[in-house]
Design a protein around this motif. Sequence first.
Motif, PDB file in Angstrom:
ATOM      1  N   ALA A  49       0.900  -0.950  -0.152  1.00  0.00           N
ATOM      2  CA  ALA A  49      -0.019   0.081   0.032  1.00  0.00           C
ATOM      3  C   ALA A  49       1.105   1.161  -0.024  1.00  0.00           C
ATOM      4  O   ALA A  49       2.023   1.106   0.432  1.00  0.00           O
ATOM      5  N   ARG A  50       0.461   2.300  -0.592  1.00  0.00           N
ATOM      6  CA  ARG A  50       1.115   3.600  -0.567  1.00  0.00           C
ATOM      7  C   ARG A  50       0.015   4.782  -0.542  1.00  0.00           C
ATOM      8  O   ARG A  50      -0.731   4.477  -1.187  1.00  0.00           O
ATOM      9  N   MET A  51       0.740   5.752   0.234  1.00  0.00           N
ATOM     10  CA  MET A  51      -0.076   7.019   0.210  1.00  0.00           C
ATOM     11  C   MET A  51       0.834   8.099  -0.036  1.00  0.00           C
ATOM     12  O   MET A  51       1.806   8.339   0.295  1.00  0.00           O
ATOM     13  N   THR A  52       0.338   8.872  -1.064  1.00  0.00           N
ATOM     14  CA  THR A  52       0.879  10.124  -1.521  1.00  0.00           C
ATOM     15  C   THR A  52       0.914  11.183  -0.663  1.00  0.00           C
ATOM     16  O   THR A  52       0.012  11.314   0.689  1.00  0.00           O
ATOM     17  N   ILE A  53       1.383  12.418  -0.860  1.00  0.00           N
ATOM     18  CA  ILE A  53       1.493  13.404   0.124  1.00  0.00           C
ATOM     19  C   ILE A  53       0.023  13.749   0.197  1.00  0.00           C
ATOM     20  O   ILE A  53      -0.296  14.523   1.120  1.00  0.00           O
ATOM     21  N   GLY A  54      -0.692  14.008  -1.055  1.00  0.00           N
ATOM     22  CA  GLY A  54      -1.856  14.465  -1.091  1.00  0.00           C
ATOM     23  C   GLY A  54      -3.177  13.344  -0.631  1.00  0.00           C
ATOM     24  O   GLY A  54      -4.286  13.950  -0.450  1.00  0.00           O
ATOM     25  N   GLY A  55      -2.666  12.429  -0.062  1.00  0.00           N
ATOM     26  CA  GLY A  55      -3.720  11.499   0.373  1.00  0.00           C
ATOM     27  C   GLY A  55      -4.091  10.355  -0.535  1.00  0.00           C
ATOM     28  O   GLY A  55      -4.985   9.567  -0.038  1.00  0.00           O
ATOM     29  N   SER A  56      -3.754  10.387  -1.647  1.00  0.00           N
ATOM     30  CA  SER A  56      -4.021   9.455  -2.559  1.00  0.00           C
ATOM     31  C   SER A  56      -3.494   8.023  -2.265  1.00  0.00           C
ATOM     32  O   SER A  56      -2.336   7.818  -1.811  1.00  0.00           O
ATOM     33  N   GLU A  88      -0.837 -16.550   2.869  1.00  0.00           N
ATOM     34  CA  GLU A  88      -0.063 -15.917   1.905  1.00  0.00           C
ATOM     35  C   GLU A  88       0.570 -14.541   2.062  1.00  0.00           C
ATOM     36  O   GLU A  88       1.265 -13.937   1.460  1.00  0.00           O
ATOM     37  N   ASP A  89       0.186 -13.821   3.201  1.00  0.00           N
ATOM     38  CA  ASP A  89       0.347 -12.552   3.781  1.00  0.00           C
ATOM     39  C   ASP A  89       1.778 -12.841   4.333  1.00  0.00           C
ATOM     40  O   ASP A  89       2.413 -11.627   5.006  1.00  0.00           O
ATOM     41  N   THR A  90       2.392 -13.965   4.726  1.00  0.00           N
ATOM     42  CA  THR A  90       3.427 -14.230   5.501  1.00  0.00           C
ATOM     43  C   THR A  90       4.778 -13.591   4.710  1.00  0.00           C
ATOM     44  O   THR A  90       4.784 -13.815   3.498  1.00  0.00           O
ATOM     45  N   ALA A  91       5.321 -12.700   5.406  1.00  0.00           N
ATOM     46  CA  ALA A  91       6.478 -12.203   4.783  1.00  0.00           C
ATOM     47  C   ALA A  91       7.263 -10.905   5.738  1.00  0.00           C
ATOM     48  O   ALA A  91       6.495 -10.858   6.886  1.00  0.00           O
ATOM     49  N   VAL A  92       8.232 -10.304   5.473  1.00  0.00           N
ATOM     50  CA  VAL A  92       8.830  -9.347   5.997  1.00  0.00           C
ATOM     51  C   VAL A  92       8.188  -7.793   5.396  1.00  0.00           C
ATOM     52  O   VAL A  92       8.148  -8.028   4.276  1.00  0.00           O
ATOM     53  N   TYR A  93       7.924  -7.194   6.405  1.00  0.00           N
ATOM     54  CA  TYR A  93       6.960  -5.992   5.929  1.00  0.00           C
ATOM     55  C   TYR A  93       8.013  -4.740   6.066  1.00  0.00           C
ATOM     56  O   TYR A  93       8.507  -4.718   7.238  1.00  0.00           O
ATOM     57  N   TYR A  94       8.211  -3.955   5.095  1.00  0.00           N
ATOM     58  CA  TYR A  94       8.858  -2.856   5.181  1.00  0.00           C
ATOM     59  C   TYR A  94       8.257  -1.408   4.988  1.00  0.00           C
ATOM     60  O   TYR A  94       7.119  -1.244   4.137  1.00  0.00           O
ATOM     61  N   CYS A  95       8.430  -0.463   5.757  1.00  0.00           N
ATOM     62  CA  CYS A  95       8.000   0.813   5.383  1.00  0.00           C
ATOM     63  C   CYS A  95       9.100   1.568   4.615  1.00  0.00           C
ATOM     64  O   CYS A  95      10.372   1.340   4.902  1.00  0.00           O
ATOM     65  N   ARG A  96       8.389   2.545   3.936  1.00  0.00           N
ATOM     66  CA  ARG A  96       9.309   3.204   2.969  1.00  0.00           C
ATOM     67  C   ARG A  96       8.753   4.699   2.871  1.00  0.00           C
ATOM     68  O   ARG A  96       7.649   5.030   2.819  1.00  0.00           O
ATOM     69  N   LEU A  97       9.711   5.768   2.971  1.00  0.00           N
ATOM     70  CA  LEU A  97       9.296   7.067   3.114  1.00  0.00           C
ATOM     71  C   LEU A  97      10.114   7.636   1.565  1.00  0.00           C
ATOM     72  O   LEU A  97      11.439   7.190   1.493  1.00  0.00           O
ATOM     73  N   SER A  98       9.691   8.226   0.845  1.00  0.00           N
ATOM     74  CA  SER A  98      10.023   8.816  -0.268  1.00  0.00           C
ATOM     75  C   SER A  98       9.565  10.221  -0.934  1.00  0.00           C
ATOM     76  O   SER A  98       8.403  10.719  -0.375  1.00  0.00           O
ATOM     77  N   ASP A  99      10.521  10.951  -1.683  1.00  0.00           N
ATOM     78  CA  ASP A  99      10.004  12.055  -2.458  1.00  0.00           C
ATOM     79  C   ASP A  99      10.702  12.264  -3.713  1.00  0.00           C
ATOM     80  O   ASP A  99      11.206  11.062  -3.936  1.00  0.00           O
ATOM     81  N   SER A 100      10.786  13.240  -4.204  1.00  0.00           N
ATOM     82  CA  SER A 100      11.337  13.117  -5.645  1.00  0.00           C
ATOM     83  C   SER A 100      12.899  12.866  -5.696  1.00  0.00           C
ATOM     84  O   SER A 100      13.418  12.491  -6.662  1.00  0.00           O
ATOM     85  N   VAL A 101      13.618  12.846  -4.664  1.00  0.00           N
ATOM     86  CA  VAL A 101      15.077  13.083  -4.576  1.00  0.00           C
ATOM     87  C   VAL A 101      15.489  11.919  -3.653  1.00  0.00           C
ATOM     88  O   VAL A 101      16.606  11.510  -3.745  1.00  0.00           O
TER      89      VAL A 101
END
Length: 115
Positions: A49-56, A88-101
């Motif tokens: 799942a991913r959420m943009t700055i605008g909330g999408s 099937e959801d068994t996995a290592v879950y990672y958090c990611r933070l990103s912008d344009s750079v």
Amino acid sequence: QVQLVESGGGLVQPGGSLRLSCAVSISIFGHYAVGWYRQAPGKQRELVARMTIGGSIIYADSVRGRFTISRDNAKNTVYLQMNGLEPEDTAVYYCRLSDSVANYWGQGTQVTVSS
């Protein structure tokens, strides 16, 4: 130095729920998109799942309707509520933070769904 620390993983029975948290040490947290990814043994890391700055929000087809991503900008924290968990959801879950750079990852938290 930017740090992302995931927590909330563990062992849960099929049909159960978990809530993952990702605490982020960074200024202006609200300027970054956030996301959860997972990697199962022998498989490539994939978007959950991913959420943009605008909330999408974007969800993987396999979790849509069961998982919910959210963020609390006041607490610099990202959440992943996981309901109806399946083996099937068994996995290592990672958090990611990103912008344009920039692109930051946490160390991951193990989620195991098994009876």
